[in-house]
Design a protein around this motif. Structure first.
Motif, PDB file in Angstrom:
ATOM      1  N   PHE A  12      12.637 -20.897   1.432  1.00 45.54           N
ATOM      2  CA  PHE A  12      13.639 -21.235   2.435  1.00 45.54           C
ATOM      3  C   PHE A  12      14.426 -22.390   1.844  1.00 45.54           C
ATOM      4  CE2 PHE A  12      15.488 -23.208   6.118  1.00 45.54           C
ATOM      5  CZ  PHE A  12      15.696 -22.177   7.027  1.00 45.54           C
ATOM      6  N   HIS A  57      17.376 -25.285   1.163  1.00 42.62           N
ATOM      7  CA  HIS A  57      18.302 -26.202   1.829  1.00 42.62           C
ATOM      8  C   HIS A  57      19.706 -25.590   1.687  1.00 42.62           C
ATOM      9  CE1 HIS A  57      20.998 -29.634   2.350  1.00 42.62           C
ATOM     10  NE2 HIS A  57      20.051 -30.160   3.090  1.00 42.62           N
ATOM     11  N   PRO A  58      20.482 -25.580   2.765  1.00 40.62           N
ATOM     12  CA  PRO A  58      21.756 -24.852   2.688  1.00 40.62           C
ATOM     13  C   PRO A  58      22.725 -25.429   1.661  1.00 40.62           C
ATOM     14  CG  PRO A  58      21.597 -26.107   4.739  1.00 40.62           C
ATOM     15  CD  PRO A  58      20.253 -26.146   4.096  1.00 40.62           C
ATOM     16  N   ALA A  59      22.650 -26.721   1.382  1.00 40.48           N
ATOM     17  CA  ALA A  59      23.606 -27.308   0.436  1.00 40.48           C
ATOM     18  C   ALA A  59      23.008 -27.405  -0.962  1.00 40.48           C
ATOM     19  CB  ALA A  59      24.057 -28.680   0.919  1.00 40.48           C
ATOM     20  N   SER A  60      21.860 -28.053  -1.105  1.00 38.97           N
ATOM     21  CA  SER A  60      21.327 -28.318  -2.447  1.00 38.97           C
ATOM     22  C   SER A  60      20.579 -27.124  -3.019  1.00 38.97           C
ATOM     23  CB  SER A  60      20.380 -29.508  -2.392  1.00 38.97           C
ATOM     24  OG  SER A  60      19.205 -29.156  -1.673  1.00 38.97           O
ATOM     25  N   ILE A  91      15.808 -35.053   7.406  1.00 41.50           N
ATOM     26  CA  ILE A  91      16.950 -34.470   8.106  1.00 41.50           C
ATOM     27  C   ILE A  91      17.087 -32.970   7.874  1.00 41.50           C
ATOM     28  CG2 ILE A  91      18.292 -36.590   8.241  1.00 41.50           C
ATOM     29  CD1 ILE A  91      19.945 -35.484   5.881  1.00 41.50           C
ATOM     30  N   SER A  92      16.449 -32.432   6.829  1.00 35.66           N
ATOM     31  CA  SER A  92      16.558 -30.981   6.616  1.00 35.66           C
ATOM     32  C   SER A  92      15.625 -30.224   7.540  1.00 35.66           C
ATOM     33  CB  SER A  92      16.202 -30.572   5.194  1.00 35.66           C
ATOM     34  OG  SER A  92      16.532 -31.531   4.286  1.00 35.66           O
ATOM     35  N   ALA A  93      14.475 -30.803   7.877  1.00 35.15           N
ATOM     36  CA  ALA A  93      13.519 -30.089   8.711  1.00 35.15           C
ATOM     37  C   ALA A  93      12.437 -31.058   9.185  1.00 35.15           C
ATOM     38  CB  ALA A  93      12.864 -28.955   7.933  1.00 35.15           C
ATOM     39  N   SER A  94      11.959 -30.815  10.392  1.00 40.74           N
ATOM     40  CA  SER A  94      10.835 -31.604  10.895  1.00 40.74           C
ATOM     41  C   SER A  94       9.553 -31.093  10.256  1.00 40.74           C
ATOM     42  CB  SER A  94      10.734 -31.441  12.416  1.00 40.74           C
ATOM     43  OG  SER A  94      10.454 -30.079  12.719  1.00 40.74           O
ATOM     44  N   TYR A 135       8.533 -27.846  11.836  1.00 39.85           N
ATOM     45  CA  TYR A 135       9.268 -26.680  11.358  1.00 39.85           C
ATOM     46  C   TYR A 135       8.792 -26.292   9.964  1.00 39.85           C
ATOM     47  CZ  TYR A 135      13.089 -23.499  10.281  1.00 39.85           C
ATOM     48  OH  TYR A 135      13.821 -22.394   9.933  1.00 39.85           O
TER      49      TYR A 135
END
Lengths: 708, 289
Positions: free
Chosen positions: B186, B188-191, B261-264, B267
C-alpha cells in the motif's frame, strides 16, 4: 457598438484553438520569473521564524556579513518583531550564488522569546487557549445572516437532517513559488513578479516603498499558477527592491517550497453544524448553520451557506477563529467547495429520508433555469438511471456508486483598457495590462482581434503582463475573460472605424458609403471599388495607427450555473476511493476558445478531486508548524489519480462572455462524497476522504472484514 | 535545497572504496544511486565531508545464478531487478516488488545495496530480503562476511554493517516448485514509499501443507519485522482460504506500529492483516505452480 457575431458566423472565436504560448512552454522557452537570470544577478532569500509564536529579541548577522559572497543583509524586515506563525520572515540576504545564500542563511544567530501558541482550530477554540493576538479573543464576533422565520420553517417541515461536517486547510501549492526578480534603472524600479495582478502589484509596491506609481513597472509574461494566492503584492518584492537598491544589482527572491507552503496562502478549513428541512412533497423549508473556520492569523474564513438551493427561511452564524498559522488567501471559488461538501450531502440525506431521487429533489429546489436544463442533460450523458437505488448494493470487496452536485458563480466583467498598434505592413499589436495566469488570455486576445478584423491570427501579436500597458484588473474571481474580451473587441471595432475613415479619404467618398467584409473595405454601391487589408495598412505610409479601446457594457455578463456527476469505486478492504468518471456540464455564455475553456474545467475538476481525496495541511501540535510542507508528503493529484472526464458545454452565446475558472472546482468533492455514500451506504463527514478515514467510517458501519 | 560543501572522490574498485572509507573516517559516505543520500544532503540533514562515489564499480553491477542461489550485486539498480530475465525466472517476486519502488527515475538510479544499507523503515527491499531469507555480503578491511537477513536489520536506519564495511552483494534463494512468494504494498500516494508492505513466502510439502512460512512487513513499524504469529499459525497446516483468513486476523498490534500523517497505527495494523492475507494467498498460488 455592435454585439458579438452569431456563433455560426464566427470563423476564429469559439473554436478550439491551441494556446499560442504552448510550444514555448513545452520547449522550456517561456521565461517565468523563476527563469530570470540577468547578468550580475544576486540571489536573495528569507530567514523565517521556526516558531509559531515568538518575540525576536536579537538578530546577530555578523557571521552572515563576513561570509564571502554575501552582498547585503536586512534584519529589519518584520514590521513588529513578534511573529505569529512559523514561516514569517525576519531577515533577508542577497548573495552571489544560491550556494552562498544557503550557507549564509545558516549563519544567522537569532534569539527568540517563544510564546504559547495554538496550532489548529480545535485548540484555538478551547477555553483559556493562548491568544494569537493578545488584545483579541481567538474566536471573533459572529457574522449573522438570514432570511425568513427559521423556527417556523422547521416547524412546518416533514423531514429534518442535521450533522457536523469538516473540511481541511488546503494550500495553493502553485508550481512556481511566490517571488520577484527586481532591478533599478536610476530611480525607476522594474519588477518581474509571479503575479495575478501586474497593475495591483505596481500600485501596492509604490505605496509600500513610498514611490510614485509611474516609477514602478511590473512585468509577468508567464506565471506558474496562482489560484488566488498571487492577487496581492508580496512583502518579498519590497525586500528584494531594498536589497537591489543597496547592492546596485538585480536581485531575485523566490520563496522556497517550504516557505510557500507555510506562508503563501491557503483555503481555510471549516467546521459546520448544520440542519436542513423539507416538506414531504420535497420543498425545502428551513436551514440553520453555525460554522467556524480558521484563516490562520488572517480573516475571511467564511463558508458560503446556504448554497445554491432556494430556501425560504434560513440563518447562518459564522465565526472566524485565529490560529498561529499562515494567513489564508482567496483560493479558487473562496468559501464554495466547503459549502458544496456540506449542502450537497445534506440534500442527499434529506432526499433519502423523503424517499426521493437526489436529482428529482434538486430539480424541485433549484430555481436556476439554466441549471434545470443542465441537470437533465448531464444525467442523460452520465447515465444517472444506472445508479444503485439502494446504497451499498454491490456485494464484495469493490463497491461502485454515483453522486452529483451543483456549481454556481457570480462576478462578471469590469473596466479594462487596451491599445492596438497597426503597422503599415499589415501586422498589429494588441496590448492590455492584464496577465495570462495559464488560462489562455494571450490566445483569445489575438482570436478576438482576428475575428473582428477578419485577418489571420499570425499577423497579430498579443501583448500582456506589463504594467506599462493599459490598465486591467487582477486576474481573480473569474473576471479576466469577461473584462479583457470585450475590451479587445471594442478596440478592434474602433480600429476598423479608423481604417474605414482612412479608406474613405483615399477613395474620396463618405465613410458611410463603405462596408467591411472579410478584411476588405468596399463601396456599398460599387463593390469592385475596394481596398484589401494590406492595401489599407499601406495607406499608413510610414506612420503607425494607434487605437485605444475599453470594456463596454453589453458584451459580457455575470452568473453561471453548472453541475457534475461522479462515479467512484470504493475498495472496502483498504478504504481507497477511485474516481472512475466525472461528467461536468458547464455554461459561461459565449465561449471564446473552446479548447482552453475545456482545459479550465478539466483543471478545476482535478483540483476538486485532489481536495476531495488527497490534500491536507497537517500542523504539528508540538511544534506548531506544518509537517508536510513538501510535495513528497503533501500529495497533489497526478496522472495516476486522474479519471475519465467528460465536459459538456451548455452554450448561451447571447449572454456574452462570462468567466469559468472557478465554478467547476466547487462541486467535485461533494459529487464524490455522495457517490461514496451511494457505493457504501456510509457518509463521509470529513475531507479529505483518505483511506484510513473511509475505512474507519466503513468499520463503524460493519462493512470491513466482510469479504467475498 | 543545496548541500553543504563536500569533497567528491570516485572509487574504481571495492578495494579503493574501502581504503578511502578507512582513510576518511566518520565524515565519509558511500554514494551509489544517490536516491537516499542526495535528498538528505540537499535538506542538510546529512552533511558528509567526503562522498565516495562507488557507482562506477562494474564488479558490483551483475546478476548471476549459481545452482540454487541468485547473486545480485550491490549496485544493481531496481530497474535491472525489475526487468532481468534471470531474476524473473529465479525469483519472480523480486522483479514484481522492484517494479513497485518509487517511480522510473528512482528505479533507474537506486540500487539494492544502497536501499538495504540505508534501511529506510518504509523501503521495499528489506521486506523481500527478510522474507526470502536472503544473505547480505558485507566487505570490510579484513575481508568479506555473510550476514543473514534475520540479523541484518537492527532498527530505524540501522543495520548490522560495521564502520568501514560496505555491502557487496545480496544472495537470494532460487524459488523452485513447491515454493512461492508474493509482495503486497500500500503505497504513499506521493512518495510511493510503503505505508505498509508485506512479503510472504510459502513452501508446501507433498501433501500440500505448509512446511515453511515466512512473512515480513515493512513500513508499519520502526524497522522491518517478521510476522511470526502468522508464520506459526500456518506452518504444518493446509493453506486454504479459511486458514489464511484466520491466521491473518491480528497480524500486528497497533501499539508496536508507527502513527504519522500518512496513516494511524490502527490503520497500519488493518493494512498488515489485509496485505498479509493477499500476499499469502498469492504465495500459495505460486507455490502450487
Amino acid at each position: 457598438m455592435a454585439g458579438w457575431k452569431s456563433l455560426k458566423d464566427m470563423t476564429v472565436l469559439s473554436k478550439p484553438l491551441p494556446r499560442l504560448d504552448g510550444p514555448d512552454k513545452v520547449a522550456g522557452q517561456a521565461k517565468y520569473t523563476h527563469d530570470m537570470h540577468p547578468k550580475g544577478l544576486l540571489y536573495a532569500g528569507l530567514l523565517v521564524s521556526p516558531h509559531p509564536a515568538a518575540r525576536v529579541v536579537k538578530i546577530d548577522a555578523s557571521k552572515v556579513r563576513r561570509l564571502p559572497g554575501v552582498k547585503a543583509v536586512l534584519t529589519d524586515v518584520h514590521p513588529t518583531g513578534t511573529v505569529r506563525y512559523a514561516g514569517e520572515e525576519i531577515a533577508a540576504v542577497a548573495a552571489t550564488s544560491p550556494e552562498v545564500l544557503e550557507d549564509a542563511l545558516e549563519l544567522f544567530e537569532v534569539e527568540y522569546e517563544t510564546l504559547p501558541f495554538v496550532a489548529d482550530i480545535d485548540s484555538a477554540m478551547q477555553e483559556n487557549a493562548p491568544r494569537v493576538f493578545a488584545n483579541r479573543p481567538n474566536i471573533r464576533d459572529p457574522r449573522v445572516r438570514g432570511e425568513g422565520d427559521v423556527d417556523a420553517g422547521f416547524a412546518r417541515a416533514d423531514a429534518v437532517v442535521e450533522g457536523e461536517y469538516r473540511t481541511q486547510v488546503q494550500t495553493h501549492s502553485t508550481l512556481e513559488t511566490h517571488g520577484s526578480m527586481v532591478y533599478w534603472e536610476g530611480d525607476e524600479l522594474v519588477i518581474y513578479d509571479s503575479t495575478q495582478a501586474v497593475h495591483g502589484v505596481r500600485e501596492g509596491v509604490a505605496k509600500f516603498l513610498d514611490m510614485p506609481v509611474n516609477k514602478v513597472r511590473v512585468v509577468c509574461k508567464h506565471m506558474g499558477a496562482g489560484f488566488g494566492s498571487k492577487l496581492q503584492p508580496g512583502r518579498y518584492t519590497a525586500i528584494a527592491a531594498r536589497l537591489a537598491k543597496e547592492t546596485g544589482a538585480p536581485v531575485k527572491l523566490m520563496l522556497t517550497r517550504k516557505q510557500d507552503f507555510l506562508g503563501g496562502g491557503n483555503r481555510p478549513n471549516s467546521i459546520s453544524h448544520v440542519k436542513l428541512a423539507a416538506t414531504k412533497d420535497g420543498k425545502l423549508t428551513a436551514f440553520y448553520a453555525k460554522t467556524y473556520g480558521t484563516a490562520g492569523i488572517g480573516t475571511n474564513a467564511g463558508i458560503r451557506l446556504p448554497f445554491i438551493y432556494t430556501i425560504p427561511n434560513w440563518k447562518h452564524e459564522h465565526y472566524d477563529v485565529f490560529t498561529n498559522a499562515g494567513p489564508a488567501r482567496a483560493f479558487r471559488a473562496p468559501g464554495c467547495p466547503q459549502a458544496s461538501f456540506v449542502m450537497e450531502q445534506l440534500m442527499d440525506e434529506l432526499a433519502e429520508k423523503l424517499n426521493m431521487d437526489p436529482l428529482e429533489f434538486r430539480l424541485k429546489n433549484d430555481s436556476n433555469a439554466t441549471r434545470q436544463k443542465e441537470w437533465r442533460l448531464g444525467a442523460k450523458k452520465f447515465g444517472w438511471q444506472r445508479r444503485h437505488k439502494k446504497p451499498g448494493a454491490d456485494t464484495g470487496r469493490y463497491k461502485r456508486g454515483m453522486g452529483l452536485a451543483a456549481s454556481i458563480w457570480w462576478p462578471g466583467g469590469r473596466g479594462t483598457k487596451a491599445t492596438m498598434t497597426i503597422y503599415p505592413d499589415g501586422t498589429l499589436d494588441v496590448k492590455c495590462g492584464t496577465q495570462d495566469i495559464g488560462t489562455g488570455t494571450r490566445t483569445y486576445m489575438a482570436m478576438v482581434a482576428a475575428e473582428e478584423l477578419d485577418i489571420p491570427m499570425k499577423r497579430i501579436r498579443p501583448m500582456l503582463g506589463d504594467s506599462n500597458f493599459p490598465k486591467s484588473g487582477a486576474s481573480g474571481g473569474s473576471t479576466t475573460t469577461p473584462s479583457v474580451g470585450p475590451a479587445i473587441k471594442n478596440t478592434s471595432e474602433r480600429a476598423k472605424t479608423k481604417l474605414m475613415d482612412l479608406a474613405a479619404q483615399f477613395l474620396g467618398v463618405p465613410a458611410t458609403d463603405l462596408a467591411w467584409d472579410s478584411g476588405t473595405v468596399y463601396m456599398k454601391t460599387n463593390p469592385v471599388k475596394k481596398l484589401t487589408w494590406d492595401e489599407l495598412c499601406q495607406l499608413l505610409g510610414t506612420e503607425t495607427l494607434e487605437v485605444h479601446g475599453q470594456w463596454v457594457e453589453g458584451l459580457s455578463s455575470r452568473g453561471v450555473a453548472g453541475c457534475q456527476f461522479a462515479e467512484v469505486t470504493v475498495d472496502t478492504w483498504t478504504g481507497q476511493i477511485q474516481v472512475n468518471k466525472i461528467v461536468a456540464v458547464a455554461d459561461c455564455g459565449l465561449i471564446l476558445n473552446r479548447l482552453t475553456t475545456e482545459s479550465q474545467v478539466n483543471g478545476a475538476i482535478l483540483q476538486g478531486i485532489s481536495y476531495a481525496l488527497l490534500e491536507e495541511r497537517h500542523m504539528d501540535p508540538e511544534t506548531g508548524t506544518m509537517v508536510n510542507a513538501n510535495y513528497g508528503d503533501y500529495k497533489i493529484l497526478g496522472a495516476k489519480e486522474t479519471p475519465a472526464i467528460e465536459v459538456i458545454f451548455y452554450d448561451e452565446p447571447e449572454r456574452g462572455v462570462i468567466g469559468i475558472g472557478e465554478p467547476p472546482t466547487i462541486p467535485t468533492n461533494a459529487a464524490i462524497a455522495n457517490a461514496v455514500y451511494n457505493a457504501t451506504g456510509v457518509r463521509m463527514y470529513e475531507l479529505p476522504m483518505t483511506p484510513d478515514r473511509v475505512l474507519t467510517a466503513l468499520e463503524a458501519h460493519q462493512f470491513a472484514g466482510k469479504e467475498d | 535545497m543545496i548541500p553543504n560543501n563536500f569533497e567528491y572522490i570516485r572509487a574504481n574498485s571495492v578495494q579503493e572504496a574501502l581504503q578511502l572509507l578507512s582513510q576518511k573516517g566518520d565524515g565519509a559516505r558511500l554514494l551509489a544511486g544517490g536516491h537516499s543520500l542526495i535528498p538528505a544532503m540537499k535538506l542538510r540533514l546529512n552533511a558528509p565531508e567526503t562522498v565516495i562515489d562507488i557507482s562506477g564499480i562494474q564488479d558490483l553491477a551483475s546478476i548471476h545464478r549459481d545452482g540454487g542461489r541468485l547473486h545480485i550485486g550491490a549496485l544493481v539498480t531496481h530497474r535491472t531487478v525489475e526487468t532481468s530475465d534471470e531474476v524473473k525466472s529465479s525469483c519472480p517476486v523480486l522483479s514484481e516488488a522492484a517494479a513497485l519502488i518509487g517511480d522510473p527515475l528512482v528505479r533507474n538510479r537506486g540500487t539494492i545495496g544502497g536501499s538495504l544499507a540505508h534501511c529506510d523503515p518504509a523501503a521495499d527491499y528489506p521486506a523481500l530480503t527478510l522474507c526470502l531469507d536472503a544473505e547480505i555480503e558485507a566487505t570490510g578491511p579484513s575481508g568479506s562476511r555473510t550476514i543473514a537477513a534475520d540479523d541484518f536489520f537492527v532498527g530505524m536506519f540501522e543495520t548490522a554493517l560495521q564502520p568501514g564495511e560496505m555491502i557487496t552483494r545480496v544472495t537470494f534463494p532460487v524459488l523452485t516448485r513447491g515454493t512461492g512468494a508474493a509482495y503486497e504494498k500500500f503505497s504513499h500516494p506521493a512518495s510511493r514509499f510503503a505505508v505498509v508492505g508485506v512479503a510472504a513466502m510459502v513452501t508446501l510439502d507433498g501433501s500440500g501443507n505448509c512446511s515453511s512460512v515466512r512473512v515480513a512487513i515493512t513500513g508499519a513499524g520502526p524497522s522491518v519485522f517478521r510476522a511470526t504469529k502468522v508464520e506459526q499459525a500456518l506452518t504444518g497446516k493446509a493453506p486454504d482460504e479459511q486458514a489464511i483468513s484466520d491466521a491473518t486476523q491480528d497480524v500486528a498490534d497497533p501499539a508496536d506500529l508507527m502513527s504519522d500523517i500518512s496513516a494511524s497505527a490502527e490503520y497500519r495494523a488493518h493494512l498488515c492483516s489485509v496485505l498479509s492475507r493477499r500476499a499469502l494467498q498469492r504465495a500459495v498460488q505460486a507455490a502450487r505452480g
